[in-house]
Design a protein around this motif. Structure first.
Motif, mmCIF file in Angstrom:
data_model
loop_
_atom_site.group_PDB
_atom_site.id
_atom_site.type_symbol
_atom_site.label_atom_id
_atom_site.label_comp_id
_atom_site.label_asym_id
_atom_site.label_seq_id
_atom_site.Cartn_x
_atom_site.Cartn_y
_atom_site.Cartn_z
ATOM 1 N N ASN A 10 85.023 19.254 89.684
ATOM 2 C CA ASN A 10 84.016 18.845 88.711
ATOM 3 C C ASN A 10 82.713 18.530 89.453
ATOM 4 O OD1 ASN A 10 82.505 17.772 86.644
ATOM 5 N ND2 ASN A 10 83.714 15.905 86.430
ATOM 6 N N PHE A 11 81.693 19.357 89.257
ATOM 7 C CA PHE A 11 80.421 19.193 89.959
ATOM 8 C C PHE A 11 79.475 18.232 89.250
ATOM 9 C CE2 PHE A 11 82.197 23.018 91.641
ATOM 10 C CZ PHE A 11 81.779 23.070 92.955
ATOM 11 N N GLY A 12 79.796 17.844 88.023
ATOM 12 C CA GLY A 12 78.924 16.928 87.298
ATOM 13 C C GLY A 12 77.502 17.466 87.205
ATOM 14 N N VAL A 84 86.167 22.435 76.012
ATOM 15 C CA VAL A 84 85.535 22.554 74.693
ATOM 16 C C VAL A 84 86.248 21.633 73.709
ATOM 17 C CG1 VAL A 84 84.766 24.926 75.105
ATOM 18 C CG2 VAL A 84 87.020 24.523 74.111
ATOM 19 N N ASP A 85 85.713 21.578 72.489
ATOM 20 C CA ASP A 85 86.274 20.732 71.423
ATOM 21 C C ASP A 85 86.370 19.278 71.878
ATOM 22 O OD1 ASP A 85 86.544 23.064 69.982
ATOM 23 O OD2 ASP A 85 88.646 23.350 70.514
ATOM 24 N N GLY A 86 85.290 18.813 72.517
ATOM 25 C CA GLY A 86 85.260 17.430 72.951
ATOM 26 C C GLY A 86 86.218 17.128 74.093
ATOM 27 N N GLY A 87 86.572 18.144 74.852
ATOM 28 C CA GLY A 87 87.492 17.968 75.975
ATOM 29 C C GLY A 87 88.948 18.120 75.614
ATOM 30 N N ASP A 88 89.248 18.415 74.332
ATOM 31 C CA ASP A 88 90.647 18.557 73.903
ATOM 32 C C ASP A 88 91.260 19.876 74.352
ATOM 33 O OD1 ASP A 88 90.527 16.106 72.657
ATOM 34 O OD2 ASP A 88 89.977 16.938 70.700
ATOM 35 N N ARG A 89 90.419 20.860 74.646
ATOM 36 C CA ARG A 89 90.938 22.176 75.049
ATOM 37 C C ARG A 89 90.160 22.674 76.253
ATOM 38 N NH1 ARG A 89 90.087 27.756 73.370
ATOM 39 N NH2 ARG A 89 88.381 27.085 72.007
ATOM 40 N N THR A 90 90.878 23.251 77.212
ATOM 41 C CA THR A 90 90.252 23.795 78.410
ATOM 42 C C THR A 90 90.453 25.310 78.454
ATOM 43 O OG1 THR A 90 90.631 21.763 79.674
ATOM 44 C CG2 THR A 90 90.176 23.760 80.935
ATOM 45 N N ILE A 91 89.356 26.031 78.608
ATOM 46 C CA ILE A 91 89.417 27.488 78.769
ATOM 47 C C ILE A 91 89.404 27.790 80.262
ATOM 48 C CG2 ILE A 91 88.304 29.696 78.274
ATOM 49 C CD1 ILE A 91 86.927 28.349 75.897
ATOM 50 N N TYR A 92 90.479 28.391 80.756
ATOM 51 C CA TYR A 92 90.540 28.827 82.147
ATOM 52 C C TYR A 92 90.265 30.332 82.179
ATOM 53 C CZ TYR A 92 92.865 24.380 83.180
ATOM 54 O OH TYR A 92 93.169 23.046 83.311
ATOM 55 N N TYR A 93 89.303 30.733 82.992
ATOM 56 C CA TYR A 93 88.996 32.152 83.122
ATOM 57 C C TYR A 93 89.699 32.717 84.356
ATOM 58 C CZ TYR A 93 85.529 31.749 79.437
ATOM 59 O OH TYR A 93 84.907 31.551 78.211
ATOM 60 N N LEU A 94 90.374 33.852 84.188
ATOM 61 C CA LEU A 94 91.144 34.509 85.232
ATOM 62 C C LEU A 94 90.532 35.872 85.531
ATOM 63 C CD1 LEU A 94 93.109 32.501 83.640
ATOM 64 C CD2 LEU A 94 94.970 33.876 84.566
ATOM 65 N N VAL A 194 73.382 27.283 90.945
ATOM 66 C CA VAL A 194 74.188 27.347 89.730
ATOM 67 C C VAL A 194 74.449 25.929 89.270
ATOM 68 C CG1 VAL A 194 76.327 27.518 91.110
ATOM 69 C CG2 VAL A 194 76.345 28.153 88.689
ATOM 70 N N GLN A 195 74.223 25.687 87.982
ATOM 71 C CA GLN A 195 74.438 24.361 87.387
ATOM 72 C C GLN A 195 75.515 24.492 86.310
ATOM 73 O OE1 GLN A 195 72.671 20.979 87.748
ATOM 74 N NE2 GLN A 195 74.742 20.760 86.919
ATOM 75 N N PHE A 196 76.647 23.841 86.516
ATOM 76 C CA PHE A 196 77.724 23.896 85.535
ATOM 77 C C PHE A 196 77.442 22.906 84.403
ATOM 78 C CE2 PHE A 196 79.617 25.359 89.491
ATOM 79 C CZ PHE A 196 80.188 26.552 89.080
ATOM 80 N N ALA A 197 77.892 23.273 83.218
ATOM 81 C CA ALA A 197 77.665 22.424 82.044
ATOM 82 C C ALA A 197 78.266 21.041 82.278
ATOM 83 C CB ALA A 197 78.285 23.075 80.809
ATOM 84 N N TRP A 198 77.521 19.995 81.943
ATOM 85 C CA TRP A 198 78.008 18.638 82.189
ATOM 86 C C TRP A 198 77.764 17.697 81.010
ATOM 87 C CZ3 TRP A 198 74.114 15.013 81.904
ATOM 88 C CH2 TRP A 198 72.811 15.483 82.050
ATOM 89 N N GLU A 199 77.168 18.202 79.922
ATOM 90 C CA GLU A 199 76.878 17.342 78.780
ATOM 91 C C GLU A 199 77.962 17.463 77.708
ATOM 92 O OE1 GLU A 199 72.171 16.832 78.604
ATOM 93 O OE2 GLU A 199 72.791 18.912 78.331
ATOM 94 N N LYS A 200 77.742 18.271 76.700
ATOM 95 C CA LYS A 200 78.678 18.361 75.586
ATOM 96 C C LYS A 200 79.971 19.050 76.003
ATOM 97 C CE LYS A 200 79.117 20.033 70.855
ATOM 98 N NZ LYS A 200 78.466 20.773 69.745
ATOM 99 N N ASP A 201 79.889 20.306 76.412
ATOM 100 C CA ASP A 201 81.051 21.050 76.899
ATOM 101 C C ASP A 201 80.985 21.093 78.421
ATOM 102 O OD1 ASP A 201 81.875 21.512 74.330
ATOM 103 O OD2 ASP A 201 80.915 23.472 74.171
ATOM 104 N N LYS A 202 81.852 20.366 79.080
ATOM 105 C CA LYS A 202 81.831 20.282 80.537
ATOM 106 C C LYS A 202 82.506 21.504 81.143
ATOM 107 C CE LYS A 202 81.753 15.224 80.724
ATOM 108 N NZ LYS A 202 81.551 15.045 79.295
#
Length: 356
Positions: A10-12, A84-94, A194-202
């Motif tokens: 997590n890069f924050g 996503v969904d407020g942190g309830d679901r994590t999308i892992y990209y492969l 590169v800046q990873f999303a850190w606000e709504k969808d982390k």
């Protein structure tokens, strides 16, 4: 039996600069490849536990001189995850394998360009295409065609985030000033971050770690070294505070356990870079692969490592690739009788089904 871990980085708010061979400072990759992660991890391991400890660690990996050694651990390259969904679901990209999934249609002209751009697939789509029922010739074809024509799609591919990969991060160029130490002349240049999303969808990066049964005791030391690496940062521009992260070690979720323990795969696809000095023509039979050049500078000197060509993530082979450490020590470094410089070609691969 191997012990698997999933490690999230997590890069924050911290941006990062991940360089690649030939792209220059103005550009940055969106992730770290397995050889760069291995090098940074082992370097910090040496600082934390000393020279003897890191030499003992490196002896637990196969090399050209000792190809029979079973590696103490294997790591994948890093890939993007998105909460996503407020942190309830994590999308892992492969990484998408370089063979078509089962049931992929022969007539794909209407959507092939869209399919080809999908370099990374969400976990659920990847599992269905390459370990499950395969490509849905009706639903998947229609959704890919719609996305090709109007840039929008409504279906399972869209539901799982297939077309949302770039929402996880943004890449910007930051102006910088270089000052000549002698003349004090200034020079303007730009560096890509590169800046990873850190606000709504982390969002951030993750990688897989496979520990051999004999090396499970290494986990605590590896975790301590990774935490220190997170404090110092990974990638370039660390003096500017770039690349800092928090590492979260997780046991494999159930869906990941199904993926790594899949038994019905005829092929094996790379999740890391792969290099081996003894690859035969027979090993490459029916394989689909891409080659990635790997090089760069040695941190403690102004010398470049030897260039080495590796098989890239997503490459597919009939047999499970093993890999070894590549000796990339430059001749000038050898003359100074310093330590060896290695690049990790130790592979991590997973079994899949694919279209014949």
């Amino acid at each position: 039996m191997s012990v698997w871990k999933l490690v999230k980085l997590n890069f924050g708010r911290s941006p990062a600069h991940f360089g690649e061979v030939g792209i220059g400072m103005e550009e940055t990759s969106d992730r770290v490849r397995s050889d760069a992660l291995f090098s940074a991890w082992v370097s910090i391991y040496a600082r934390l536990f000393g020279k003897e400890a890191v030499e003992e660690l490196l002896q637990q990996f196969p090399t050209k001189c000792k190809p029979e050694i079973v590696p103490s651990f294997r790591i994948s390259s890093t890939f993007v995850y998105r909460e996503v969904d407020g942190g309830d679901r994590t999308i892992y990209y492969l990484p998408r394998p370089l063979k078509f999934p089962t049931n992929y249609p022969d007539d794909d002209l209407t959507f092939f360009k869209t399919y080809k751009k999908l370099n990374c697939l969400p976990l659920e789509v990847w599992q269905r295409w390459y370990q499950g029922t395969g490509f849905d010739q009706k639903a998947d074809t229609q959704e890919l065609e719609n996305h090709s024509k109007v840039g929008e799609a409504n279906g399972n591919l869209n539901k799982f985030g297939t077309f949302d990969y770039k929402k996880a991060f943004k890449i910007d160029k930051v102006p910088k000033i270089a000052v000549d130490r002698v003349t004090r002349a200034t020079n303007l240049y730009h560096t890509g971050f590169v800046q990873f999303a850190w606000e709504k969808d982390k969002a951030g990066l993750y990688f897989l770690l496979e520990l051999s049964p004999e090396s499970e005791k290494l986990a605590d030391n590896l975790q301590a070294a990774l935490e220190l690496l997170g404090e110092e940062g990974i990638g370039g521009e660390r003096s500017s505070g770039a690349g800092r992260f928090e590492a979260h070690w997780l046991d494999l979720p159930e869906i990941w356990q199904q993926i790594v323990n899949f038994k019905d795969g005829k092929y094996h696809t790379l999740f890391s870079l792969f290099w081996d000095s003894s690859i035969t023509e027979n090993f490459l039979k029916n394989a689909s692969y891409e080659i990635q050049e790997r090089g760069g500078w040695i941190a403690e000197s102004q010398l470049r490592r030897k260039m080495v060509r590796m098989f890239s993530e997503g490459s597919v082979f009939m047999s499970p690739p093993q890999g070894m450490l590549a000796d990339v020590t430059p001749h000038e470094f050898e003359k100074l009788k310093k330590h060896k410089i290695y690049r990790s070609g130790i592979s991590l691969s997973l079994p899949i089904k694919a279209k014949e």
